[in-house]
Scaffold this active site. Structure first.
Site, short mmCIF file in Angstrom:
data_model
loop_
_atom_site.label_atom_id
_atom_site.label_comp_id
_atom_site.label_asym_id
_atom_site.label_seq_id
_atom_site.Cartn_x
_atom_site.Cartn_y
_atom_site.Cartn_z
N ALA A 56 9.97 7.69 0.07
CA ALA A 56 11.26 6.57 -0.08
C ALA A 56 11.15 5.89 -1.40
CB ALA A 56 11.34 5.94 1.20
N LYS A 57 12.03 5.72 -2.33
CA LYS A 57 12.02 5.08 -3.45
C LYS A 57 12.25 3.60 -3.00
CE LYS A 57 12.87 5.28 -8.68
NZ LYS A 57 11.67 5.71 -8.74
#
Length: 316
Positions: free
Chosen positions: A152-153
């Site tokens: 996940a960014k």
């Protein structure tokens, strides 16, 4: 100087009216997800490269953190072009960010309102490869994937990376290679790492790093050139023993590495295979950003189709 325009919660607004308050939950706890995209000037028009994969990853990151995004795909596609048009930009960096808004009473997010903003600012193409960089080996490590979601960014995931970057810069380097919790190479502070050895490419697995969209593009390009590519565990010894090293990211494209710590690669200039892939990547971006007509619909899915296009001042 006019206020920059942002797309915020469904419409374009000026920067002032879009500012969240100082009690924004995402600001205090790093609880947000974001993306970084590039728009290129092609014949006076703006063309976003790999828009759909970035939207897909934004949605996946938001789902991982349980941040609801209530806009459909067509709306999100159009929003990226709206913010470019509102700011009169063609060569630009675009930053969508989803976060929870006001409210600091407790750590739960169930009762907070989720927001989505898209910003854009001028970003001219650097010299090819940026001339090459020197890297440190960071003393700070990526956490175990059991402790945080590496795919996940998420904004909070970048704290350790930014500390590592600051320390590398203070030592006179441009960036740093970070190791994971097991001592294997993970990535640079915001770029993926590739090694060249005996004509083959090696890159870390995505166990503890973000699976970069540019990383995947370069892997596909290399395989199209019949170059062997291995995604595997790598050590600092592997890095120092490589023939060439380069980094990849949306912002930088393919960035040659000239040295790691005091080890210089070759004659201190970008290596032959790195240079070849750099050119292949730049050509790929150009070829998939050249418009055949004005943009009239959603961006194609995947990185192999043409980028969608917006004429400056217009709207899709």
């Amino acid at each position: 100087m006019p206020e920059p325009a942002v797309w915020f919660d469904g419409r374009v607004r000026t920067g002032v009216t879009a500012e969240p308050t100082l009690s924004t939950f995402g600001l205090h706890y790093g609880y947000s997800v974001f993306e970084g995209l590039r728009s290129f000037d092609i014949g006076g028009s703006a063309a976003i490269f790999a828009l759909q994969p970035h939207i897909d990853r934004l949605l996946a990151s938001a789902a991982t953190l349980d941040i609801p995004i209530r806009y459909d795909n067509d709306t999100l596609v159009a929003a990226h072009y709206d913010v470019l048009a509102a700011n009169g930009l063609t060569e630009a960096y675009i930053r969508p960010i989803a976060f929870f808004g006001d409210g600091l009473a407790g750590l739960g997010t169930q009762h907070h309102e989720a927001h989505l903003a898209i910003l854009a600012w001028p970003w001219a193409n650097p010299a090819p490869g940026g001339g090459g960089v020197r890297l440190a080996i960071a003393r700070r490590r990526r956490p175990s994937p059991d402790s945080y979601p590496p795919h996940a960014k998420a904004a909070g995931s970048y704290l350790i990376a930014k500390l590592a970057h600051n320390e590398a810069v203070a030592r006179g380097f441009a960036d740093a290679i970070m190791l994971d919790d097991r001592g294997h190479v993970a990535e640079a502070t915001s770029m993926n790492v590739f090694l060249v050895r005996d004509g083959a490419l090696f890159t870390p697995t995505t166990r503890a790093c973000l699976p970069g969209i540019t990383r995947r593009t370069v892997i596909d390009l290399a395989r199209a050139l019949d170059l062997p590519v291995r995604e595997t565990d790598l050590t600092v010894t592997d890095v120092l023993g490589a023939d060439e090293v380069f980094l990849t990211s949306t912002a930088a494209g393919v960035r040659p590495v000239l040295a790691v710590e005091d080890h210089v690669y070759g004659d201190g200039r970008p290596g032959a295979l790195t240079t070849r892939l750099l050119r292949q990547y730049d050509e790929h971006v150009d070829a998939h950003s050249i418009p055949s007509a004005a943009y009239t619909g959603p961006a194609p899915r995947g990185t192999s189709g043409p980028a969608a296009v917006l004429t400056p001042g217009g709207r899709p």
